[in-house]
Motif scaffolding. Sequence first.
Motif, short mmCIF file in Angstrom:
data_model
loop_
_atom_site.label_atom_id
_atom_site.label_comp_id
_atom_site.label_asym_id
_atom_site.label_seq_id
_atom_site.Cartn_x
_atom_site.Cartn_y
_atom_site.Cartn_z
N PHE A 225 23.05 32.29 16.35
CA PHE A 225 22.38 33.52 16.78
C PHE A 225 21.19 33.20 17.68
N ALA A 226 20.42 32.16 17.27
CA ALA A 226 19.27 31.75 18.10
C ALA A 226 19.74 31.29 19.48
N ALA A 227 20.85 30.51 19.49
CA ALA A 227 21.38 30.03 20.77
C ALA A 227 21.86 31.19 21.64
N MET A 228 22.54 32.17 21.01
CA MET A 228 23.00 33.34 21.76
C MET A 228 21.82 34.12 22.31
N THR A 229 20.77 34.25 21.47
CA THR A 229 19.58 34.97 21.92
C THR A 229 18.93 34.25 23.09
N GLN A 230 18.78 32.91 22.95
CA GLN A 230 18.17 32.13 24.01
C GLN A 230 18.98 32.23 25.30
N LYS A 231 20.29 32.09 25.16
CA LYS A 231 21.16 32.12 26.35
C LYS A 231 21.17 33.49 27.00
N SER A 232 21.20 34.53 26.17
CA SER A 232 21.23 35.89 26.75
C SER A 232 19.94 36.20 27.50
N ILE A 233 18.80 35.71 26.96
CA ILE A 233 17.52 35.92 27.65
C ILE A 233 17.52 35.22 28.99
N LEU A 234 18.02 33.98 29.01
CA LEU A 234 18.03 33.21 30.24
C LEU A 234 18.98 33.81 31.28
N LEU A 235 20.17 34.23 30.83
CA LEU A 235 21.14 34.78 31.77
C LEU A 235 20.67 36.10 32.38
N LYS A 236 19.96 36.89 31.57
CA LYS A 236 19.46 38.16 32.09
C LYS A 236 18.42 37.97 33.18
N SER A 237 17.77 36.80 33.19
CA SER A 237 16.70 36.59 34.16
C SER A 237 17.21 36.21 35.55
N ILE A 238 18.52 35.94 35.69
CA ILE A 238 19.05 35.54 36.99
C ILE A 238 19.17 36.77 37.88
N PRO A 239 18.42 36.82 38.95
CA PRO A 239 18.43 38.03 39.79
C PRO A 239 19.61 38.07 40.75
N GLN A 240 20.00 39.25 41.13
CA GLN A 240 21.02 39.44 42.17
C GLN A 240 20.31 40.08 43.38
N LEU A 241 19.88 39.26 44.32
CA LEU A 241 19.08 39.70 45.45
C LEU A 241 19.81 39.47 46.77
N ASN A 242 19.54 40.34 47.71
CA ASN A 242 20.25 40.27 49.01
C ASN A 242 19.89 39.02 49.80
N SER A 243 18.65 38.55 49.70
CA SER A 243 18.21 37.44 50.54
C SER A 243 18.47 36.07 49.93
N TRP A 244 18.93 36.08 48.71
CA TRP A 244 19.06 34.80 47.99
C TRP A 244 20.40 34.72 47.26
N ASP A 245 20.95 33.54 47.27
CA ASP A 245 22.17 33.24 46.49
C ASP A 245 21.77 32.20 45.44
N ILE A 246 21.83 32.59 44.18
CA ILE A 246 21.30 31.74 43.10
C ILE A 246 22.41 31.40 42.11
N ALA A 247 22.48 30.14 41.72
CA ALA A 247 23.45 29.69 40.71
C ALA A 247 22.72 28.82 39.68
N VAL A 248 23.15 28.93 38.44
CA VAL A 248 22.52 28.18 37.35
C VAL A 248 23.60 27.55 36.48
N THR A 249 23.41 26.28 36.11
CA THR A 249 24.23 25.66 35.07
C THR A 249 23.32 25.28 33.91
N TYR A 250 23.81 25.53 32.70
CA TYR A 250 22.93 25.41 31.51
C TYR A 250 23.79 24.91 30.36
N GLN A 251 23.57 23.64 29.92
CA GLN A 251 24.40 23.04 28.87
C GLN A 251 23.48 22.39 27.82
#
Length: 475
Positions: A225-251
């Motif tokens: 549950f803690a891992a899901m909470t941590q991961k969900s918080i991090l994934l929600k922070s990835i913005p979808q912006l017109n000027s930027w293309d952003i990718a994240v890998t997290y293991q």
Amino acid sequence: MEDLHDLRAKLLRKTLRIVFIPAVIGFFIGSFQELAYNEKGAYTRVFAVYLPLIVIFAFTTFLQKVPNWTRSGTLILILTIIGLSELYYFGLASMGMMMFSGALLFGTVFHNFRTGLFLVLIFNSILLGIGSAYEHGIIPINVAQQEASLKLLNWLSPIAMFTTIGGGVMTVISILLNGLSDSLVRMQESEGKLAKLNVELEIKIKDRTKDIQALYDAAQNELKFAAMTQKSILLKSIPQLNSWDIAVTYQPLQIVSGDVYDFYYEGSKLVGVCLFDVSGHGVASGLLTLMARSVARKIFFENKNCDLGKVMDLINEVLIKELNHVEYYLTGVLLRFTEYQDEVFEVEYANAAHPDLLFKDKQNNTISRPFQIENIKTAGSVLGFAVLSDKHITMKLTMKKEDSLLLFSDGILDTLQSSESRTSYGMNRLQETLLRTPYEIPATEQLQYIMGDLDKFRNNAPFPDDITAILIKKI
């Protein structure tokens, strides 16, 4: 006690089978002598008494299903009959006394002490009866051996010797058997108690195992549950912006990661990025990541006009207070984006003892590291550690269309080529891989290309630490 009875039965069978061979030989020799000398009644004794007894002896000895008491009782009876015959025909100087002693011995060994005493009384009575019969002429005197037994007084000494020796041997054997029996009984009782204790222990172990398993399952669920909470918080922070293309890998190396990142934006504008790595990994590190992330976000937005190095210093001051009583520290990078021309951004960069980021310049087709450009050999101090609280510096670079930034944790650099190898992936190989990555493909595919090269390099070897990488492409 069943083991003791089985032991006696096996002992009796083996003893009789050993005795059977000399008994048969003795039968033939004795029969030959009696028949050769043509003693009176020899034929009767040999064929009517001794031969049937030998047959019965063989029957009880080798037939497996004969009960133990029948086998031993038959042997006692055979020895008694032979003893009587010897004493009747040949007097004291014969095998009769020995036969009676054998009967006593077998009666005691394979039955009990009472049986032995009972046989002593019977045999002594028989002996005295035969002696009295000699004295009164009831039994005729035929040979010289019987003349030595004429007086009843002559029988007293053999009887006393017979009783003393036979009774003594019988007593010793009885004591040994009783001791053996008691030992076996105690062993069985101990085995029974031990078996009972084992059963009780197994039940307790099962109960404790269930309790431990329940606690473990609950802890694992909490961790998940803690891992899901941590991961969900991090994934929600990835913005979808017109000027930027952003990718994240997290293991994460374990269920909860010691790496944390965050994106700062105002409306549709990206204004900042952070990546922090807490020392160690696991639950404790995972808890500190969320605290560090919250502290960094708050200070970043409260100090928009401050130098970014100063912002990192302020973050460090708060973390030193918060981590005063724990043995953890953090490394990290902090970025601030400011648009100063059309589609051209100035990037401010502060580093706290973290691996230097990589800047991919489309125009010059190069990969550079800001610290190398400025000829700075060491980044700022770690965060949360008062002894090493040096000031952090601010560096600047310019990003244009299709330029990229790669931020990453040191787990990538420390990944080994194999489980047995000491060769790590390292900064140089990471730079070469990023340079080979096509500019035109999206950030997600670029990062997949880099991670694919890392997986090929490690050849299924485990990661040494949490793995986090952020690729920011200007579009």
